[in-house]
Design a protein around this motif. Structure first.
Motif, PDB file in Angstrom:
ATOM      1  N   LYS A 461       0.541  -1.043  -0.123  1.00 38.32           N
ATOM      2  CA  LYS A 461      -0.032   0.048  -0.010  1.00 38.32           C
ATOM      3  C   LYS A 461       0.920   1.406  -0.104  1.00 38.32           C
ATOM      4  O   LYS A 461       1.887   1.433   0.762  1.00 38.32           O
ATOM      5  CB  LYS A 461      -0.970  -0.022   1.214  1.00 38.32           C
ATOM      6  N   ARG A 462       0.451   2.436  -1.077  1.00 37.33           N
ATOM      7  CA  ARG A 462       1.231   3.487  -1.035  1.00 37.33           C
ATOM      8  C   ARG A 462       0.142   4.642  -0.928  1.00 37.33           C
ATOM      9  O   ARG A 462      -1.100   4.429  -1.311  1.00 37.33           O
ATOM     10  CB  ARG A 462       2.016   3.618  -2.430  1.00 37.33           C
ATOM     11  N   ILE A 463       0.583   5.787  -0.651  1.00 37.31           N
ATOM     12  CA  ILE A 463      -0.273   7.150  -0.632  1.00 37.31           C
ATOM     13  C   ILE A 463      -0.705   7.496  -1.900  1.00 37.31           C
ATOM     14  O   ILE A 463      -1.502   8.194  -1.819  1.00 37.31           O
ATOM     15  CB  ILE A 463       0.328   8.143   0.326  1.00 37.31           C
ATOM     16  N   ASP A 464      -0.198   7.007  -3.027  1.00 34.54           N
ATOM     17  CA  ASP A 464      -0.615   7.433  -4.373  1.00 34.54           C
ATOM     18  C   ASP A 464      -1.120   6.277  -5.233  1.00 34.54           C
ATOM     19  O   ASP A 464      -1.344   6.273  -6.303  1.00 34.54           O
ATOM     20  CB  ASP A 464       0.699   7.793  -5.171  1.00 34.54           C
ATOM     21  N   ASP A 465      -1.790   5.175  -4.448  1.00 34.77           N
ATOM     22  CA  ASP A 465      -2.658   4.154  -5.018  1.00 34.77           C
ATOM     23  C   ASP A 465      -3.683   4.451  -5.586  1.00 34.77           C
ATOM     24  O   ASP A 465      -4.644   5.497  -5.117  1.00 34.77           O
ATOM     25  CB  ASP A 465      -2.596   3.034  -4.009  1.00 34.77           C
ATOM     26  N   PHE A 466      -4.036   4.001  -6.797  1.00 36.67           N
ATOM     27  CA  PHE A 466      -5.543   4.084  -7.536  1.00 36.67           C
ATOM     28  C   PHE A 466      -6.646   3.983  -6.507  1.00 36.67           C
ATOM     29  O   PHE A 466      -7.816   4.325  -6.574  1.00 36.67           O
ATOM     30  CB  PHE A 466      -5.546   3.413  -8.744  1.00 36.67           C
ATOM     31  N   ASP A 467      -6.488   2.791  -5.519  1.00 32.65           N
ATOM     32  CA  ASP A 467      -7.701   2.217  -4.609  1.00 32.65           C
ATOM     33  C   ASP A 467      -7.324   2.946  -3.287  1.00 32.65           C
ATOM     34  O   ASP A 467      -8.085   2.406  -2.338  1.00 32.65           O
ATOM     35  CB  ASP A 467      -7.621   0.976  -4.487  1.00 32.65           C
ATOM     36  N   TYR A 468      -6.699   4.008  -3.212  1.00 31.17           N
ATOM     37  CA  TYR A 468      -6.383   4.443  -1.757  1.00 31.17           C
ATOM     38  C   TYR A 468      -7.764   5.059  -0.960  1.00 31.17           C
ATOM     39  O   TYR A 468      -8.686   5.380  -1.788  1.00 31.17           O
ATOM     40  CB  TYR A 468      -5.645   5.785  -2.185  1.00 31.17           C
ATOM     41  N   PHE A 469      -7.612   4.504   0.070  1.00 28.57           N
ATOM     42  CA  PHE A 469      -8.749   5.051   1.102  1.00 28.57           C
ATOM     43  C   PHE A 469      -8.435   5.204   2.335  1.00 28.57           C
ATOM     44  O   PHE A 469      -7.613   4.553   3.019  1.00 28.57           O
ATOM     45  CB  PHE A 469     -10.020   3.711   1.232  1.00 28.57           C
ATOM     46  N   CYS A 470      -8.657   6.396   2.761  1.00 35.31           N
ATOM     47  CA  CYS A 470      -8.339   6.963   4.305  1.00 35.31           C
ATOM     48  C   CYS A 470      -9.635   7.199   5.053  1.00 35.31           C
ATOM     49  O   CYS A 470     -10.412   8.017   4.831  1.00 35.31           O
ATOM     50  CB  CYS A 470      -7.500   8.200   4.196  1.00 35.31           C
ATOM     51  N   PRO A 471      -9.721   6.152   6.074  1.00 35.17           N
ATOM     52  CA  PRO A 471     -11.224   6.580   6.989  1.00 35.17           C
ATOM     53  C   PRO A 471     -11.179   7.968   7.651  1.00 35.17           C
ATOM     54  O   PRO A 471     -12.230   8.501   7.880  1.00 35.17           O
ATOM     55  CB  PRO A 471     -11.238   5.406   8.026  1.00 35.17           C
ATOM     56  N   SER A 472      -9.955   8.710   7.602  1.00 36.48           N
ATOM     57  CA  SER A 472     -10.051   9.579   8.515  1.00 36.48           C
ATOM     58  C   SER A 472     -10.191  11.136   7.632  1.00 36.48           C
ATOM     59  O   SER A 472     -10.612  12.216   8.357  1.00 36.48           O
ATOM     60  CB  SER A 472      -8.643   9.956   9.251  1.00 36.48           C
ATOM     61  N   HIS A 473     -10.286  11.020   6.506  1.00 36.47           N
ATOM     62  CA  HIS A 473     -10.406  12.266   5.585  1.00 36.47           C
ATOM     63  C   HIS A 473     -10.906  11.757   4.200  1.00 36.47           C
ATOM     64  O   HIS A 473     -10.724  10.581   3.933  1.00 36.47           O
ATOM     65  CB  HIS A 473      -9.268  13.186   5.379  1.00 36.47           C
ATOM     66  N   ASN A 474     -11.453  12.786   3.366  1.00 39.94           N
ATOM     67  CA  ASN A 474     -11.906  12.471   2.164  1.00 39.94           C
ATOM     68  C   ASN A 474     -11.053  12.518   0.768  1.00 39.94           C
ATOM     69  O   ASN A 474     -11.420  12.706  -0.275  1.00 39.94           O
ATOM     70  CB  ASN A 474     -13.089  13.323   1.804  1.00 39.94           C
ATOM     71  N   GLY A 475      -9.707  12.887   1.139  1.00 41.58           N
ATOM     72  CA  GLY A 475      -8.744  12.867   0.137  1.00 41.58           C
ATOM     73  C   GLY A 475      -8.609  11.659  -0.707  1.00 41.58           C
ATOM     74  O   GLY A 475      -8.774  10.658  -0.271  1.00 41.58           O
ATOM     75  N   SER A 476      -8.141  11.885  -1.718  1.00 38.47           N
ATOM     76  CA  SER A 476      -7.860  10.637  -2.789  1.00 38.47           C
ATOM     77  C   SER A 476      -6.449  10.046  -2.852  1.00 38.47           C
ATOM     78  O   SER A 476      -6.197   9.262  -3.626  1.00 38.47           O
ATOM     79  CB  SER A 476      -8.217  10.935  -4.162  1.00 38.47           C
ATOM     80  N   GLY A 477      -5.568  10.712  -1.918  1.00 38.92           N
ATOM     81  CA  GLY A 477      -4.335  10.153  -1.777  1.00 38.92           C
ATOM     82  C   GLY A 477      -3.425  11.113  -0.760  1.00 38.92           C
ATOM     83  O   GLY A 477      -4.192  11.956  -0.224  1.00 38.92           O
ATOM     84  N   GLY A 478      -2.377  10.731  -0.720  1.00 38.78           N
ATOM     85  CA  GLY A 478      -1.598  11.421   0.416  1.00 38.78           C
ATOM     86  C   GLY A 478      -1.425  10.969   1.670  1.00 38.78           C
ATOM     87  O   GLY A 478      -2.044   9.910   2.020  1.00 38.78           O
ATOM     88  N   PRO A 479      -0.744  11.448   2.883  1.00 38.28           N
ATOM     89  CA  PRO A 479      -0.419  10.990   4.059  1.00 38.28           C
ATOM     90  C   PRO A 479      -2.214  10.852   4.773  1.00 38.28           C
ATOM     91  O   PRO A 479      -2.970  11.572   4.617  1.00 38.28           O
ATOM     92  CB  PRO A 479       0.148  11.845   4.757  1.00 38.28           C
ATOM     93  N   CYS A 480      -2.069   9.636   5.540  1.00 42.96           N
ATOM     94  CA  CYS A 480      -3.231   9.062   6.267  1.00 42.96           C
ATOM     95  C   CYS A 480      -2.891   8.773   7.555  1.00 42.96           C
ATOM     96  O   CYS A 480      -1.916   8.041   7.692  1.00 42.96           O
ATOM     97  CB  CYS A 480      -4.055   8.073   5.497  1.00 42.96           C
ATOM     98  N   PRO A 481      -3.729   9.345   8.499  1.00 46.09           N
ATOM     99  CA  PRO A 481      -3.122   8.691  10.076  1.00 46.09           C
ATOM    100  C   PRO A 481      -3.797   7.372  10.245  1.00 46.09           C
ATOM    101  O   PRO A 481      -3.356   6.440  11.108  1.00 46.09           O
ATOM    102  CB  PRO A 481      -4.121   9.654  10.909  1.00 46.09           C
ATOM    103  N   ASP A 482      -4.681   6.527   9.345  1.00 49.52           N
ATOM    104  CA  ASP A 482      -4.778   5.406   9.540  1.00 49.52           C
ATOM    105  C   ASP A 482      -4.049   4.263   8.726  1.00 49.52           C
ATOM    106  O   ASP A 482      -2.995   4.630   7.860  1.00 49.52           O
ATOM    107  CB  ASP A 482      -6.363   5.171   9.018  1.00 49.52           C
ATOM    108  N   ASP A 483      -4.078   3.001   9.055  1.00 48.60           N
ATOM    109  CA  ASP A 483      -3.270   1.982   8.736  1.00 48.60           C
ATOM    110  C   ASP A 483      -4.169   1.809   7.056  1.00 48.60           C
ATOM    111  O   ASP A 483      -5.376   1.452   7.058  1.00 48.60           O
ATOM    112  CB  ASP A 483      -3.686   0.555   9.416  1.00 48.60           C
ATOM    113  N   LEU A 484      -3.290   1.779   6.178  1.00 50.32           N
ATOM    114  CA  LEU A 484      -3.798   1.739   4.906  1.00 50.32           C
ATOM    115  C   LEU A 484      -4.147   0.088   4.334  1.00 50.32           C
ATOM    116  O   LEU A 484      -4.810  -0.051   3.204  1.00 50.32           O
ATOM    117  CB  LEU A 484      -2.804   2.277   3.770  1.00 50.32           C
TER     118      LEU A 484
END
Length: 744
Positions: A461-484
């Motif tokens: 898992k990378r922060i620029d993946d096409f299937d990126y999902f971050c429960p803590s915010h609505n962004g489509s990529g970049g740093p996330c405080p959660d486990d990806l």
């Protein structure tokens, strides 16, 4: 029975304080002022402090069950003033440490015991109506109630206020004696908390005797003991043991022979830690050789003197090789201690005739009988410095020290030379170390491999993946405080294991696994390296069978390369639950194969180090109002808006401990404190997270604002991200301007 805070002396002192207070106040009045003194020294601006127990009596002791009420009185013009209180021990309520005085000039606080016991000082301060500073203080102590101090006699009867002294015969000049006391709670049980005991005597105070450990001596399982050495003391030395922060005391006396008499001195015990009978092996001795020397009044060795030996306890079948022996030409004599089958601590007692027909004795250093094997709940693996290793994903040779600490069932360090074996998911690690005093260390270093062997980066898992999902915010990529996800990039699990025992609860304290305790243990599987950090050996999970693992199961894919340590060499991962039996040397012979097993197991622990991909750092700034990633920050007039800052590398891992983040602002934008922070050691997967709040400055300059966020990593150059920061008028365009709108 001696109660904490309730000795005759402390009662008398409290009563005397109470009488003085009554006299100073004229003894009358119903306002509560009767507890206070007359106003301090002439010319001093003071506050008067009085501590009351729950019954309203003056006291100098606070306990967990008996909190104190603190009354602070301002003498003149004292109504409606702010009084501030702090204390070096105990807890003050209100938690703010402040309260207003009433019409009589009295401010009231609650003092509770807290976690620390002992004596301390309460300090109070205030300003009177004339703006003059006032101060006052009060000494008090924090303790527990109802504790008793004493010792048990040979029949097991508790004798209150008595120090146990071994040997009970006269002590040889320069000899050693063990002083011990037992602390009981009001129900007659040994206390489980660690209490502090002070041992004192005339000779100790005069420097003619020493104790080891020194004061205060901590109790273990309700017992505190120390080794008394008569360095120059003779005759009778009265000993007092006092419970710190309390009035409980115990007493005893030693009779120390004169230096002209024959004396016996302890030399050494080798080793001081021996293992239970029948459990010896490499680096594991079941016997200890204890040596003494017999000397005359001038310190010269004496040959041919009979030395008698005994043990301070014979629990579990402890044995001596002989009960007496003659000293050799160097005055030396030795005896061998044979371990029993119960873990315990003991000393050897050596006694000789002082030349006039009276016996003099000394005791050896403390010997410990234990399993010497690590048990599961006493093995700990730790990482030096930060768990995040700077640039380790791209640079080889970055290192971390891995330290394992092991103790046995009785939390004694394992025997020296116990082997610990290491395995790492990524990088390389020294395979083995051998303990000294229960501790040893190896070095881990960064190098290949850094990715899964079978799948490479395919599922990482990378922060620029096409299937990126971050429960803590609505962004489509970049740093996330959660486990990806389960296949976490650049996180390496490190496993350490050693041969040892399972952990169990010894309800009756006899040192063995009894049949009634057969279910009170932690059953262990074979040791394994947990690549996907899910707590189970994934390849053995029925849901993850097949090679390769099911493509639609991320957990199975992430754990398919996990490996186990085949303790019994049967090529199968064993869960040891068919049936689940306690495994360890504390299984008694009659229980072996019935309710427990004397076969050993691997005990193990693991840690995760992160191979940082810095300097490839990225940032997300997220609005707390919308959970959206923003490219600019803003605030309404007279409004504060808050944002979360997330910083991570390519694989969503945080910067190393010791890095820092700082904020700066320009133009029409202001920041609320704090504006900088140090990054601590982060072990869980996910980006570093920190909060930021912006608002309008005290005056507008019509200059566009900018917020700058700077990461200062421990290695590599600092990086700064800049965001436009501007205020807006939420009521702009309304005419007339609504009354509920803030002024522009």
């Amino acid at each position: 029975m001696i109660m904490r805070g309730a000795t005759l002396l402390s009662r008398a002192a409290a009563y005397l304080t109470f009488l003085i207070a009554l006299t100073a106040c004229g003894g009358g009045g119903g306002s509560g002022a009767e507890f206070f003194g007359g106003g301090g020294n002439d010319g001093e601006l003071v506050l008067e402090l009085t501590l009351l127990d729950p019954q309203g009596n003056a006291t100098n002791t606070v306990t967990a069950s008996s909190p104190g009420t603190l009354k602070v009185r301002v003498i003149d013009n004292g109504a409606n003033l702010v009084v501030t209180v702090n204390s070096s021990v105990g807890d003050v309520f209100p938690a703010s440490g402040t309260a207003l005085t009433d019409d009589q000039g009295v401010a009231t606080f609650q003092i509770e015991a807290g976690d620390v016991r002992g004596a301390g000082t309460i300090n109070a301060s205030a300003q009177n109506a004339q703006g003059q500073d006032l101060a006052g203080s009060l000494n008090f102590q924090v303790g527990a109630t109802g504790l008793r101090l004493g010792s048990f006699d040979t029949s097991g009867m508790f004798i209150e206020n008595q120090v146990a002294i071994e040997p009970q015969s006269a002590l040889a000049a320069g000899g050693n004696a063990e002083l011990s006391v037992v602390v009981l709670d009001p129900d007659g049980n040994r206390v489980t908390d660690s209490e502090e005991v002070r041992f004192n005597s005339g000779c100790i105070a005069a420097g003619l005797a020493t104790i080891n450990p020194e004061n205060p001596v901590l109790s273990v399982n309700g017992e505190a003991s120390t080794l008394y050495t008569a360095t120059g003391c003779t005759g009778v030395d009265d000993v007092t043991a006092s419970l710190v922060g309390a009035g409980a005391q115990a007493f005893g006396a030693l009779n120390i022979a004169s230096p002209e008499a024959n004396a016996v001195l302890f030399l050494n015990a080798d080793p001081t830690l021996i293992v239970l009978r029948g459990t010896g092996g490499q680096n594991r001795s079941e016997t200890s050789n204890v040596s003494f020397r017999v000397v005359d009044g001038n310190g010269q060795p004496l040959q041919g003197v009979t030395v008698n030996f005994s043990l301070t306890t014979d629990v579990g079948g402890l044995l001596l090789s002989t009960l007496s022996a003659l000293s050799n030409g160097d005055g030396e004599v030795s005896v061998t201690v044979q371990a029993g089958d119960v873990a315990t601590a003991l000393r050897v007692l050596a006694t000789v005739d002082d030349g006039s027909g009276d016996p003099v004795s000394t005791v050896s250093d403390l010997l410990t009988v234990t399993t010497g094997l690590p048990d599961q709940d006493s093995i700990t693996l730790s990482v030096s410095e930060s768990h995040v290793v700077p640039q380790a994903f791209t640079v080889s040779g970055k290192t971390r020290q891995l330290t394992v600490r092991m103790a046995d069932k009785f939390n004694n360090p394992v025997v020296d030379g116990t082997a610990a074996v290491f395995t790492t998911e990524y990088g390389a690690i020294v395979g083995t170390c051998f303990t000294l005093d229960g501790v040893c260390s190896v070095e881990w270093r960064s190098q290949f491999p850094r990715l899964p062997t079978l799948t490479g980066e395919a599922f990482v898992k990378r922060i620029d993946d096409f299937d990126y999902f971050c429960p803590s915010h609505n962004g489509s990529g970049g740093p996330c405080p959660d486990d990806l996800g389960y296949t976490r990039g650049a996180r390496s699990t490190i496993l350490v294991h050693a041969i040892g025992e399972e952990s169990f609860v010894d309800r009756n304290g006899n040192g063995i696994m009894d049949e009634d305790e057969r279910f009170l243990f932690d059953n262990l599987t074979e040791a394994f390296i947990d690549n996907n950090e899910d707590g189970v050996f994934t390849p053995a999970d029925p849901a993850c069978q097949g090679v390769p693992a099911p493509a639609d199961n991320a957990r199975c894919i992430a754990g398919q390369e996990e490996e186990f340590v085949d303790y019994n060499s049967n090529n199968t991962f064993d869960t040891n639950d068919a049936p689940a039996l306690y495994n360890g040397l504390l299984c008694p012979p009659e229980g072996n194969g019935n309710w427990c097993s004397r076969e050993l197991v691997h005990v193990f622990d693991s840690e995760v180090v992160t191979l940082s991909d810095g300097p490839n750092w990225d940032i997300n700034v997220v609005s707390r109002l919308t959970d959206n990633v923003v490219s600019a920050v803003s605030f309404g007039i007279n409004e504060v808006r808050s944002y979360d800052i997330y910083i991570a590398d390519t694989y969503n891992n945080p910067p190393p401990a010791g890095s820092s983040v700082s904020l700066a602002v320009s133009g029409d934008c202001d920041l609320l404190d704090p504006t900088s922070t140090d990054i601590l050691d982060l072990t869980a997967p996910g980006a570093f997270a920190w909060g930021m709040s912006v608002s309008q400055p005290s005056s507008f300059s019509n200059e566009p604002g900018v917020v700058s966020i700077t990461l200062n990593p421990t290695e590599g150059s600092a990086i700064t991200w800049s965001y436009p920061c501007n205020g807006f008028d939420p009521c702009a365009g309304f005419s007339p301007r609504p009354s509920f709108c803030p002024d522009p």
